[in-house]
Design a protein around this motif. Sequence first.
Motif, mmCIF file in Angstrom:
data_model
loop_
_atom_site.group_PDB
_atom_site.id
_atom_site.type_symbol
_atom_site.label_atom_id
_atom_site.label_comp_id
_atom_site.label_asym_id
_atom_site.label_seq_id
_atom_site.Cartn_x
_atom_site.Cartn_y
_atom_site.Cartn_z
ATOM 1 N N ARG A 69 -14.066 -18.181 3.543
ATOM 2 C CA ARG A 69 -14.143 -18.409 4.991
ATOM 3 C C ARG A 69 -13.987 -17.074 5.711
ATOM 4 N N VAL A 70 -14.786 -16.891 6.746
ATOM 5 C CA VAL A 70 -14.679 -15.628 7.485
ATOM 6 C C VAL A 70 -13.312 -15.540 8.181
ATOM 7 N N GLY A 71 -12.768 -16.707 8.543
ATOM 8 C CA GLY A 71 -11.444 -16.740 9.176
ATOM 9 C C GLY A 71 -10.352 -16.223 8.261
ATOM 10 N N ASP A 72 -10.577 -16.311 6.937
ATOM 11 C CA ASP A 72 -9.554 -15.868 5.981
ATOM 12 C C ASP A 72 -9.498 -14.348 5.816
ATOM 13 N N ILE A 73 -10.559 -13.671 6.204
ATOM 14 C CA ILE A 73 -10.529 -12.198 6.050
ATOM 15 C C ILE A 73 -10.495 -11.481 7.404
ATOM 16 N N ALA A 74 -10.528 -12.265 8.498
ATOM 17 C CA ALA A 74 -10.556 -11.648 9.829
ATOM 18 C C ALA A 74 -9.240 -10.944 10.135
ATOM 19 N N CYS A 75 -9.317 -9.875 10.907
ATOM 20 C CA CYS A 75 -8.111 -9.165 11.336
ATOM 21 C C CYS A 75 -7.608 -9.793 12.623
ATOM 22 N N ARG A 76 -6.311 -10.042 12.666
ATOM 23 C CA ARG A 76 -5.679 -10.646 13.845
ATOM 24 C C ARG A 76 -4.370 -9.917 14.119
ATOM 25 N N PRO A 77 -3.879 -9.939 15.307
ATOM 26 C CA PRO A 77 -4.522 -10.458 16.518
ATOM 27 C C PRO A 77 -5.563 -9.470 17.041
ATOM 28 N N LEU A 78 -6.381 -9.934 17.972
ATOM 29 C CA LEU A 78 -7.357 -9.035 18.599
ATOM 30 C C LEU A 78 -6.601 -8.005 19.429
ATOM 31 N N ARG A 79 -7.045 -6.791 19.370
ATOM 32 C CA ARG A 79 -6.436 -5.783 20.249
ATOM 33 C C ARG A 79 -7.158 -5.834 21.574
ATOM 34 N N CYS A 80 -6.455 -6.382 22.563
ATOM 35 C CA CYS A 80 -7.069 -6.578 23.879
ATOM 36 C C CYS A 80 -6.540 -5.566 24.886
ATOM 37 N N VAL A 81 -7.427 -5.101 25.728
ATOM 38 C CA VAL A 81 -7.026 -4.224 26.841
ATOM 39 C C VAL A 81 -7.674 -4.745 28.116
ATOM 40 N N SER A 82 -7.131 -4.311 29.231
ATOM 41 C CA SER A 82 -7.687 -4.735 30.522
ATOM 42 C C SER A 82 -8.956 -3.941 30.827
ATOM 43 N N LYS A 83 -9.874 -4.553 31.570
ATOM 44 C CA LYS A 83 -11.118 -3.844 31.896
ATOM 45 C C LYS A 83 -10.880 -2.702 32.882
ATOM 46 N N SER A 97 -3.426 3.019 16.753
ATOM 47 C CA SER A 97 -3.551 1.788 15.966
ATOM 48 C C SER A 97 -4.523 1.953 14.801
ATOM 49 N N ASN A 98 -5.202 3.088 14.761
ATOM 50 C CA ASN A 98 -6.202 3.355 13.718
ATOM 51 C C ASN A 98 -7.260 2.245 13.665
ATOM 52 N N VAL A 99 -7.791 1.897 14.835
ATOM 53 C CA VAL A 99 -8.873 0.901 14.888
ATOM 54 C C VAL A 99 -10.107 1.544 15.516
ATOM 55 N N ALA A 100 -11.260 0.983 15.192
ATOM 56 C CA ALA A 100 -12.522 1.563 15.670
ATOM 57 C C ALA A 100 -13.046 0.851 16.910
ATOM 58 N N ARG A 101 -12.418 -0.260 17.268
ATOM 59 C CA ARG A 101 -12.876 -0.983 18.466
ATOM 60 C C ARG A 101 -11.732 -1.794 19.061
ATOM 61 N N VAL A 102 -11.793 -1.959 20.372
ATOM 62 C CA VAL A 102 -10.823 -2.837 21.036
ATOM 63 C C VAL A 102 -11.610 -3.796 21.922
ATOM 64 N N PHE A 103 -11.019 -4.949 22.151
ATOM 65 C CA PHE A 103 -11.693 -5.946 22.984
ATOM 66 C C PHE A 103 -11.172 -5.866 24.414
ATOM 67 N N VAL A 104 -12.070 -6.116 25.325
ATOM 68 C CA VAL A 104 -11.702 -6.064 26.737
ATOM 69 C C VAL A 104 -11.511 -7.503 27.205
#
Lengths: 133, 208
Positions: A69-83, A97-104
């Motif tokens: 399942r894709v849910g079993d390998i997904a990274c959580r929680p989402l790193r969210c930032v304000s727009k 955080s050594n991440v390549a993307r963050v969610f807005v």
Amino acid sequence: MKLEEIMTRKLESIPSDASVYEAIEKMVDKRIRSLLVRSSHPAESDGVVTARDVVFKVLAKGLHPMKVRVGDIACRPLRCVSKDETVERVANLMEQSNVARVFVCDGGTVVGVVALMDILQAALVDRARNRHA
Amino acid sequence: MLKKFMRGDRKEEAALTAMHEHLDLLCAAGQALSELLSSGSKDLVEKIFDLERDGDAARRRVLSIIFEGAFLPYLRPNLCRFVELVDEAFDTVEDSARYFNLIPLHPSIADECRRIASFNRQMCEILILAFELAVRGEDIREQVLAIRILEKRVDDLKGDIEQKIHEVPVADFWQGKFYSDFLHNLTTFSDLIEDASDALYVLTVSFR
């Protein structure tokens, strides 16, 4: 420069119950390296799956991508930032955080994603406009 | 650097001043188009038409000064190409405003269109900066790269619009055509600015 100006608003997502193989298909079709994983169950939270997760957590371990399942390998929680966050602060957050993307996120809803390439391009445009030496 | 290749009279100075004025007018038109797409104020359509007429006059002035003998002969074709590309970009702004006036901008693509207009305006500002740097003999690589980056973003947004365009209802053939022409002109601007920046870069390279 605000994140809103540089973020990608078009989000590609996949339900967490889908197989990793479906995620691979979507990544290949759309020529992207990550997908937002939407939770299929109330107990699960949204996450993100990247090509890196697929390779390291499934293919390199000899697991069958159709049976995971894709849910079993997904990274959580989402790193969210304000727009309204600035590009500089987000770049620092990504480094820490050594991440390549963050969610807005806006009021609990994911409205965009900012990747390293977006930061790089924004910095170059800013530099050209302000004529840094 | 351009001044270094002048032949000592005032024609070159006048040509460069007119070229700068042409670019300023283009930038003002790009800004007006961006505001038009955000506010929908129809007064801005007339303003863009007026700016385009002024831009045409500036282009004619530049070309006539060059044909009167400004600049060394080997520079003239590239200078004229740069001016023509800026003028073609001007035409796309005018046509975008014209067709926008004839269509109801559908909410499903409105945000993308506004963002494209904003990127176009930014590209124009960077082109002016590149021109000023080129005249002073400074490197414009960073400005050319920034323009390429923004052009790619416009291309991405164009792709997003093409995926959504099927959701946009059109009343008849002509409304569909006006939509198509509006989007074509809105997205062609960035290509022309990219070409103009490349032409300017070629000019600066030829000075080395």
